[in-house]
Design a protein around this motif. Structure first.
Motif: not given
Length: 311
Positions: A179-183, A150-152, A119-122, A143-145
């Motif tokens: 905090l994970p994305q809901p649902n 590596r991201h700034t 899963s790429r959901v951040a 946060l990005p995906a």
């Protein structure tokens, strides 16, 4: 007879007003233009409140006042009001564990890498920032995906207090909530927070916690959440859809390295335990989170941050 009744009425009224008159006299004796009675549940020590009141517009001095109830002969009670001579002491705030940021930053910088198992959901982050006077604020970050790259991420620091008053420096990041994305279907996330930076006239970076400090799991019902979300073993109050901390790497060359499960994986055993569950019952519960708290290595358990339970 009339005189006796009048004297009795006057005496009764005077006795009834005595307590209130004494309290008003004590309050006016303090000599303040404004009296503030903070809530007993706000959790801030007197030194922190004094610094905050002193920063308000037009305030020239702050005088701390204590109030206690005392018992008098005959079963009566009165409020005893006491003051500290001179202005409120400017007690320096104690050094708190966490990532201390240099300068007077206008934004936080997060050098991060996030990987997901399919899963790429951040998730979102919420950084707990404490200023030099002890006042605490929550700073959200997106946060990005979760692509493993590596991201700034730059996180603006809005004004923490009302009325346009800036924070007192230096700032310290004392806790990080995920905090994970809901649902969303449960997933395993590997979070590497490589550096935390402060954006001022120049960018400066912090690469690890100070010596003698470590991250600990401050999630509400942390042990139950880890067993349920990470190991698939239901314990205590755990319910599907609640995330847990699977591991926290020892202090190393990065600020934080941890693995988080956003929820327990679907299984027949868990479904039977709850009387039958569909795939949607395993998705991440809105408002749920895990929390990493900085503290002394081997210190006491941190204060939890409770997720919203599923009913």
């Amino acid at each position: 007879m009339c005189l006796a009744v009048a004297v009795s009425a006057f005496a009764t009224t005077a006795l009834a007003c005595l307590g209130g008159l004494a309290s008003e006299e004590a309050a006016f004796t303090v000599g303040a233009d404004v009296r503030i009675d903070p809530s007993a549940d706000d959790g801030y020590p007197s030194a922190v409140l004094g610094a905050a009141y002193r920063a308000l517009p037009g305030v020239t001095s702050v005088t701390p006042v204590t109030r206690a109830t005392v018992n008098l002969p005959g079963g009566a009670t009165e409020d005893l009001v006491g003051t500290v001579g001179g202005p409120a002491p400017r007690t320096p705030a104690p050094v708190v564990p966490g990532i201390r940021l240099p300068g007077r930053p206008t934004a936080l910088l997060l050098d991060e890498r996030l990987r997901g198992d399919g899963s790429r959901v951040a998730p979102s982050l919420e950084l707990t920032v404490q200023d030099a006077s002890g006042l605490v604020s929550a700073v959200p970050a997106r946060l990005p995906a979760a692509d493993g790259a590596r991201h700034t991420v730059a996180v603006p620091l809005a004004v923490a207090l009302s009325g346009g008053h800036p924070r007192a420096y230096p700032l310290t990041v004392t806790a990080i909530s995920v905090l994970p994305q809901p649902n969303v279907a449960p997933a395993r996330l590997d979070l590497d927070l490589l550096r935390v930076g402060a954006r001022d006239t120049a960018d400066t970076w912090v690469t690890q916690l100070p010596g003698g400090q470590a991250w600990s799991d401050g999630t509400d019902h942390a042990a139950d959440a880890t067993k349920g979300a990470c190991k698939g073993k239901l314990a205590g109050s755990y319910e599907p859809g609640v995330p847990g901390v699977c591991s926290i790497a020892p202090r190393g060359s990065e600020v934080l390295r941890a693995t988080v499960s956003t929820g327990v994986r679907p299984s027949q055993a868990i479904s039977d335990t709850f009387g039958g569950l569909s795939a949607g019952d395993y998705t991440t519960e809105p408002g749920s989170q895990v929390r990493f708290v900085a503290g002394p290595s081997g210190g006491p358990a941190p204060s939890p941050c409770a997720p919203t339970p599923r009913r």
